[in-house]
Design a protein around this motif. Structure first.
Motif, PDB file in Angstrom:
ATOM      1  N   GLU A  74      20.046 -20.744  19.535  1.00 27.66           N
ATOM      2  CA  GLU A  74      19.654 -21.741  20.544  1.00 27.66           C
ATOM      3  C   GLU A  74      18.956 -21.122  21.750  1.00 27.66           C
ATOM      4  OE1 GLU A  74      23.085 -23.942  21.625  1.00 27.66           O
ATOM      5  OE2 GLU A  74      23.263 -24.969  19.688  1.00 27.66           O
ATOM      6  N   ASP A  75      19.453 -19.986  22.230  1.00 27.49           N
ATOM      7  CA  ASP A  75      18.863 -19.389  23.434  1.00 27.49           C
ATOM      8  C   ASP A  75      17.424 -18.955  23.188  1.00 27.49           C
ATOM      9  OD1 ASP A  75      21.256 -19.803  24.713  1.00 27.49           O
ATOM     10  OD2 ASP A  75      21.924 -17.717  24.595  1.00 27.49           O
ATOM     11  N   ALA A  76      17.183 -18.286  22.068  1.00 25.62           N
ATOM     12  CA  ALA A  76      15.827 -17.824  21.759  1.00 25.62           C
ATOM     13  C   ALA A  76      14.890 -19.002  21.526  1.00 25.62           C
ATOM     14  CB  ALA A  76      15.850 -16.917  20.535  1.00 25.62           C
ATOM     15  N   ILE A  77      15.376 -20.032  20.857  1.00 20.28           N
ATOM     16  CA  ILE A  77      14.543 -21.205  20.590  1.00 20.28           C
ATOM     17  C   ILE A  77      14.212 -21.934  21.893  1.00 20.28           C
ATOM     18  CG2 ILE A  77      14.520 -23.465  19.468  1.00 20.28           C
ATOM     19  CD1 ILE A  77      16.164 -22.114  17.186  1.00 20.28           C
ATOM     20  N   ALA A  78      15.182 -22.011  22.808  1.00 24.57           N
ATOM     21  CA  ALA A  78      14.913 -22.624  24.110  1.00 24.57           C
ATOM     22  C   ALA A  78      13.861 -21.832  24.874  1.00 24.57           C
ATOM     23  CB  ALA A  78      16.204 -22.720  24.920  1.00 24.57           C
ATOM     24  N   ALA A  79      13.926 -20.502  24.805  1.00 20.40           N
ATOM     25  CA  ALA A  79      12.914 -19.668  25.465  1.00 20.40           C
ATOM     26  C   ALA A  79      11.538 -19.904  24.860  1.00 20.40           C
ATOM     27  CB  ALA A  79      13.302 -18.196  25.361  1.00 20.40           C
ATOM     28  N   ALA A  80      11.481 -20.054  23.536  1.00 16.28           N
ATOM     29  CA  ALA A  80      10.205 -20.309  22.866  1.00 16.28           C
ATOM     30  C   ALA A  80       9.585 -21.617  23.361  1.00 16.28           C
ATOM     31  CB  ALA A  80      10.411 -20.352  21.361  1.00 16.28           C
ATOM     32  N   HIS A  81      10.396 -22.654  23.511  1.00 15.73           N
ATOM     33  CA  HIS A  81       9.889 -23.931  24.017  1.00 15.73           C
ATOM     34  C   HIS A  81       9.386 -23.786  25.456  1.00 15.73           C
ATOM     35  CE1 HIS A  81      11.757 -25.725  20.474  1.00 15.73           C
ATOM     36  NE2 HIS A  81      11.155 -26.857  20.786  1.00 15.73           N
ATOM     37  N   ARG A  82      10.113 -23.045  26.257  1.00 14.39           N
ATOM     38  CA  ARG A  82       9.717 -22.877  27.658  1.00 14.39           C
ATOM     39  C   ARG A  82       8.364 -22.175  27.758  1.00 14.39           C
ATOM     40  NH1 ARG A  82      13.887 -20.787  32.361  1.00 14.39           N
ATOM     41  NH2 ARG A  82      12.482 -21.049  34.139  1.00 14.39           N
ATOM     42  N   ILE A  83       8.158 -21.170  26.930  1.00 14.30           N
ATOM     43  CA  ILE A  83       6.885 -20.444  26.942  1.00 14.30           C
ATOM     44  C   ILE A  83       5.755 -21.317  26.415  1.00 14.30           C
ATOM     45  CG2 ILE A  83       5.667 -18.454  25.985  1.00 14.30           C
ATOM     46  CD1 ILE A  83       8.514 -17.104  25.858  1.00 14.30           C
ATOM     47  N   ALA A  84       6.029 -22.082  25.362  1.00 15.43           N
ATOM     48  CA  ALA A  84       4.999 -22.934  24.776  1.00 15.43           C
ATOM     49  C   ALA A  84       4.507 -23.976  25.773  1.00 15.43           C
ATOM     50  CB  ALA A  84       5.537 -23.611  23.518  1.00 15.43           C
ATOM     51  N   ARG A  85       5.377 -24.406  26.667  1.00 18.35           N
ATOM     52  CA  ARG A  85       4.969 -25.399  27.665  1.00 18.35           C
ATOM     53  C   ARG A  85       3.948 -24.842  28.649  1.00 18.35           C
ATOM     54  NH1 ARG A  85      10.702 -26.447  27.644  1.00 18.35           N
ATOM     55  NH2 ARG A  85      11.126 -28.264  26.330  1.00 18.35           N
ATOM     56  N   LEU A  86       3.806 -23.514  28.690  1.00 14.60           N
ATOM     57  CA  LEU A  86       2.793 -22.902  29.550  1.00 14.60           C
ATOM     58  C   LEU A  86       1.409 -22.943  28.908  1.00 14.60           C
ATOM     59  CD1 LEU A  86       4.709 -19.694  30.739  1.00 14.60           C
ATOM     60  CD2 LEU A  86       4.398 -21.837  31.997  1.00 14.60           C
ATOM     61  N   GLY A  87       1.337 -23.286  27.625  1.00 15.18           N
ATOM     62  CA  GLY A  87       0.055 -23.345  26.943  1.00 15.18           C
ATOM     63  C   GLY A  87      -0.131 -22.309  25.861  1.00 15.18           C
ATOM     64  N   PHE A  88       0.944 -21.634  25.489  1.00 14.19           N
ATOM     65  CA  PHE A  88       0.899 -20.652  24.416  1.00 14.19           C
ATOM     66  C   PHE A  88       1.469 -21.239  23.131  1.00 14.19           C
ATOM     67  CE2 PHE A  88       0.760 -18.036  28.163  1.00 14.19           C
ATOM     68  CZ  PHE A  88       0.059 -16.898  27.807  1.00 14.19           C
ATOM     69  N   ALA A  89       1.031 -20.698  22.003  1.00 14.94           N
ATOM     70  CA  ALA A  89       1.786 -20.847  20.773  1.00 14.94           C
ATOM     71  C   ALA A  89       2.831 -19.728  20.765  1.00 14.94           C
ATOM     72  CB  ALA A  89       0.869 -20.728  19.560  1.00 14.94           C
ATOM     73  N   VAL A  90       3.996 -20.003  20.229  1.00 12.01           N
ATOM     74  CA  VAL A  90       5.068 -19.006  20.211  1.00 12.01           C
ATOM     75  C   VAL A  90       5.587 -18.868  18.780  1.00 12.01           C
ATOM     76  CG1 VAL A  90       7.309 -18.313  21.134  1.00 12.01           C
ATOM     77  CG2 VAL A  90       5.730 -19.653  22.553  1.00 12.01           C
ATOM     78  N   PHE A  91       5.620 -17.645  18.301  1.00  9.99           N
ATOM     79  CA  PHE A  91       6.278 -17.366  17.024  1.00  9.99           C
ATOM     80  C   PHE A  91       7.574 -16.636  17.334  1.00  9.99           C
ATOM     81  CE2 PHE A  91       7.175 -14.740  13.234  1.00  9.99           C
ATOM     82  CZ  PHE A  91       7.382 -15.783  12.339  1.00  9.99           C
ATOM     83  N   ALA A  92       8.694 -17.328  17.148  1.00  9.28           N
ATOM     84  CA  ALA A  92      10.011 -16.731  17.357  1.00  9.28           C
ATOM     85  C   ALA A  92      10.406 -16.011  16.083  1.00  9.28           C
ATOM     86  CB  ALA A  92      11.027 -17.804  17.725  1.00  9.28           C
ATOM     87  N   ALA A  93      10.464 -14.700  16.157  1.00  8.50           N
ATOM     88  CA  ALA A  93      10.691 -13.873  14.978  1.00  8.50           C
ATOM     89  C   ALA A  93      12.176 -13.825  14.601  1.00  8.50           C
ATOM     90  CB  ALA A  93      10.176 -12.457  15.229  1.00  8.50           C
TER      91      ALA A  93
END
Length: 249
Positions: free
Chosen positions: A45-64
Motif C-alpha cells: 500500500e505505501d509504495a502504491i500510494a507513493a506511485a499515485h502521488r508522483i503520477a499526479r505530478l504528470g509522470f507515468a510511474v512503474f512501481a517495480a
C-alpha cells in the motif's frame, strides 16, 4: 486533475515472476517516467500510494517488484533474508533492478529515454546501486537509502545524471562517513547531486510503519521531515519535467 489509470504488469527475471504496477494519467503516451522501488516491505500500500502521488505530478510511474510475486513481508524476521539475498548476490539484485527499467521503458505510456529511478530505504539503495553499476537513469531520488548496502567503485556510472539524496543525520545505515564517501564518488563520476539532511532523524523516517518500530534508535517515523523530503522530491521532479529528456550517454 487528470484521472489516473493503473494496471499490473508481469515480467520475469531468471525464472522468477515479478508483478509490477503502472500508474499514469488516463490516455497518457510517451510521458517522462519514474521507476519506483519499494522498501523492505515490498510493493504494498505505501509504495502504491507513493506511485499515485508522483503520477499526479504528470509522470507515468512503474512501481517495480524486487522480491518477486509481489511478496509483502509482514514480519521483521522476513526482511533480513530478503535483503541479504540481494546484497549477497549482487548480480541477481542488479538484474532485477535493470529488468524493472527495461519493462518500464517498453510501456506505451512511458518515454523510455526519460526514466528517473526512485526508491525508499532498500529501494533507494537499489536506485543508487543501479546508477553506480552503469544504469542509464536520467536521475536518481534516494529517500533514506541504506548506504551501507552499496558496493565500491563508480567507474561505470554515467556522468550527467542527477541525484537527490534525503537522509537522516542520525541514520545508522547512512552515517556521516558513508554520506561523505557517496558525495565524493558522485562528484568524481561527474554526477550532479544534492543532499537534504535532517537533524535528529533516523532510518525509514517517511514510513508510517516506523511508528511501531521495535528499534526506535535505528528506525523511527518523523512526520515533519517526511513532508520535507516529499517537498524536495516534488521540486526535483518538477524541475526534471521542465527540462529536455536525455539519458546520460
Amino acid at each position: 486533475m487528470a484521472q489516473l489509470s493503473t494496471r499490473d504488469i508481469a515480467y520475469t527475471v531468471d525464472g522468477t515472476r515479478m508483478l509490477g504496477m503502472l500508474v499514469a494519467p488516463e490516455g497518457a503516451h510517451g510521458l517522462p517516467a519514474v521507476v519506483l522501488f519499494h522498501d523492505a516491505f515490498g510493493l504494498g500500500e505505501d509504495a502504491i500510494a507513493a506511485a499515485h502521488r508522483i503520477a499526479r505530478l504528470g509522470f507515468a510511474v512503474f512501481a517495480a517488484d524486487v522480491w518477486g510475486d509481489r511478496v509483502t513481508p509482514t514480519d521483521e524476521s522476513q526482511i533480513g533474508p530478503l535483503i541479504g539475498g540481494m546484497v549477497g548476490d549482487r548480480p541477481r539484485w542488479l538484474a532485477r533492478v535493470a529488468a524493472a527499467h527495461a519493462t518500464a521503458a517498453g510501456q506505451p505510456e512511458i518515454d523510455g529515454a526519460s526514466l528517473v529511478s526512485m526508491g525508499f530505504c532498500f529501494g533507494g539503495s537499489s536506485a543508487l546501486e543501479h546508477l553506480r553499476a552503469g544504469g542509464g537513469s536520467r536521475a536518481v531520488i534516494a529517500i533514506h537509502p541504506g548506504l551501507d548496502l552499496l558496493a565500491d567503485g563508480w567507474d561505470e556510472a554515467h556522468p550527467g545524471a542527477r541525484v537527490l539524496l534525503c537522509a537522516g543525520a542520525a541514520d545508522p545505515m547512512a552515517t556521516a562517513e558513508q554520506r561523505d564517501a557517496l558525495e565524493a564518488a558522485l562528484t568524481g563520476a561527474g554526477i550532479d547531486w544534492e543532499e537534504h539532511l535532517y537533524s535528529g532523524t533516523r532510518h525509514a523516517f517517511t514510513s508510517p510503519k516506523a511508528v511501531r518500530s521495535p528499534m526506535p534508535d535505528v528506525v523511527a517515523y518523523h512526520p515533519r521531515n517526511a513532508m520535507r523530503a516529499w517537498a524536495a522530491t516534488e521540486t526535483f521532479l518538477l524541475e526534471l519535467l521542465a527540462e529536455p529528456a536525455a539519458v546520460p550517454a
